[in-house]
Scaffold this motif. Structure first.
Motif, PDB file in Angstrom:
ATOM      1  N   ILE A  49       0.865  -1.181   0.000  1.00  0.00           N
ATOM      2  CA  ILE A  49       0.000   0.000   0.000  1.00  0.00           C
ATOM      3  C   ILE A  49       0.900   1.229   0.000  1.00  0.00           C
ATOM      4  O   ILE A  49       1.669   1.441   0.943  1.00  0.00           O
ATOM      5  CB  ILE A  49      -0.928   0.038   1.224  1.00  0.00           C
ATOM      6  CG1 ILE A  49      -1.936  -1.108   1.168  1.00  0.00           C
ATOM      7  CG2 ILE A  49      -1.664   1.372   1.291  1.00  0.00           C
ATOM      8  CD1 ILE A  49      -2.868  -1.162   2.372  1.00  0.00           C
TER       9      ILE A  49
ATOM     10  N   ALA B 233      -4.066  -1.620   6.870  1.00  0.00           N
ATOM     11  CA  ALA B 233      -3.152  -2.667   6.403  1.00  0.00           C
ATOM     12  C   ALA B 233      -3.085  -3.837   7.374  1.00  0.00           C
ATOM     13  O   ALA B 233      -2.995  -5.001   6.964  1.00  0.00           O
ATOM     14  CB  ALA B 233      -1.756  -2.088   6.179  1.00  0.00           C
TER      15      ALA B 233
ATOM     16  N   VAL C  32       1.026  -7.384   4.086  1.00  0.00           N
ATOM     17  CA  VAL C  32       0.665  -6.110   3.476  1.00  0.00           C
ATOM     18  C   VAL C  32       1.659  -5.072   3.991  1.00  0.00           C
ATOM     19  O   VAL C  32       1.753  -4.820   5.194  1.00  0.00           O
ATOM     20  CB  VAL C  32      -0.772  -5.691   3.818  1.00  0.00           C
ATOM     21  CG1 VAL C  32      -1.093  -4.329   3.198  1.00  0.00           C
ATOM     22  CG2 VAL C  32      -1.770  -6.742   3.318  1.00  0.00           C
TER      23      VAL C  32
ATOM     24  N   VAL D 283       3.223  -1.200   4.048  1.00  0.00           N
ATOM     25  CA  VAL D 283       2.931   0.219   3.819  1.00  0.00           C
ATOM     26  C   VAL D 283       4.221   0.916   3.416  1.00  0.00           C
ATOM     27  O   VAL D 283       5.220   0.857   4.140  1.00  0.00           O
ATOM     28  CB  VAL D 283       2.325   0.884   5.065  1.00  0.00           C
ATOM     29  CG1 VAL D 283       2.135   2.387   4.825  1.00  0.00           C
ATOM     30  CG2 VAL D 283       0.988   0.244   5.417  1.00  0.00           C
TER      31      VAL D 283
END
Length: 331
Positions: free
Chosen positions: A40, A58, A69, A71
């Motif tokens: 992300i 996330a 996931v 960031v």
């Protein structure tokens, strides 16, 4: 069947077979998604409102996808550096993007220099949450209400200035709207690179007013270092029940939220978009997610992909009016 017709039939058969193969490949990809970590991209520095929303989301998304996931912060140029990176990424669902309403504001300001289309180069996956802003001043200003502040601004406009944490942010447009609706166009808006330095100068009295997300401003209000005159939402905030809205303070049409959404690059397979959207819906409905966001001044505002796209169009039209009336220009 003539030879010409046979050739046409063969061509159509090949085309249809090719399309079917591509559709099957896309379906297979969607069914196996994700097989590796998802990133992300946050187009702002760590620690701000967008970054906080992205990281909370996330943590939940990794459980939904059963995959890591990550960031990744790609800050700069009012969020446009990170947005451009996402726009040019593979449309496979492995690069996602969380941003605030500034994503829809930038194209209205940077008409010549922006290097992507904020609508066509992205897939609107889900709207996640929204939050009203706090309209605050340092105690040294001596204002106890919005009308009191307007009177002080009009009496001595050269003594005052507004702070904003980012050009084109919701706080910037909110300040601009407040000033032009109160005939205070002579009050300058001072641009800062982030909420932290803006709030530092606001507390110190170098600037005298600011509209800013609760996540960053509320601690200063609670500590008595800032005076909250109003909130920008349609209703009072449960975190500041004694603070009126700007509507209650005489600005009957004023309603402003900083909203936050999830995007992907354009042309991501619809099945993957649906999977991500459904995951977002479940995440935003979780009681602990709602509770955590509420402590930061955010409220549930999930919209599915289709409704999020419509919402973006409506918000962009509204921002355009504010920008034109306030005469905000860049290039």
């Amino acid at each position: 069947m003539t030879r010409s017709n046979r050739r046409t039939f063969v061509r159509h058969t090949v085309v249809l077979a090719g399309a079917a193969a591509l559709a099957h490949a896309g379906l297979a990809t969607a069914q196996s998604y994700p097989t590796r970590p998802v990133t992300i991209v946050v187009p702002h520095a760590p620690g701000g409102a967008v970054d906080s929303v992205a990281r909370i989301f996330a943590e939940k998304l990794k459980d939904e996808l059963k995959q890591s996931v990550i960031v990744e912060n790609r800050a700069g140029a009012s969020g446009m550096i990170g947005a451009q990176h996402v726009a040019r990424s593979e449309a496979d669902g492995y690069t996602l993007y969380v941003n605030a309403s500034i994503h829809s504001i930038n194209p209205l300001l940077y008409k010549k220099s922006i290097k992507f289309d904020a609508v066509k180069d992205f897939t609107a996956v889900s709207m996640l949450t929204q939050g009203a802003l706090i309209f605050s001043v340092p105690p040294s200003v001596g204002a106890t209400s919005v009308s009191d502040l307007v009177a002080k601004f009009k009496a001595s406009p050269n003594r005052y200035s507004f702070a904003t944490s980012g050009f084109g942010s919701a706080g910037h447009l909110g300040a601009a709207q407040f000033l032009y609706e109160n005939d205070l166009g002579q009050i300058p808006i001072v641009l800062y690179k982030g909420a932290a330095p803006a709030l530092q100068d606001l507390v110190g009295g170098q600037v005298q007013a600011m509209m800013d997300p609760m996540l960053s401003s509320l601690p200063f209000v609670k500590a008595g270092k800032l005076k909250a005159l109003a909130v920008t939402g349609a209703q009072r905030s449960p975190l500041l029940p004694d603070v009126p809205t700007l509507r209650e303070s005489g600005m009957k049409d004023f309603e402003l939220y900083s909203w936050y959404g999830l995007w992907a690059p354009a042309n991501v397979p619809p099945a993957i978009v649906k999977q991500l959207d459904e995951a977002s819906s479940r995440i935003m409905a979780q009681p602990d997610m709602k509770s955590k966001l509420e402590t930061f001044g955010f409220e549930s505002a999930y919209k599915n992909s289709a409704n999020f796209a419509k919402f973006i169009d409506a918000e962009t039209a509204r921002y355009k009016v504010v920008i034109e009336k306030a005469n905000i220009t860049v290039d």
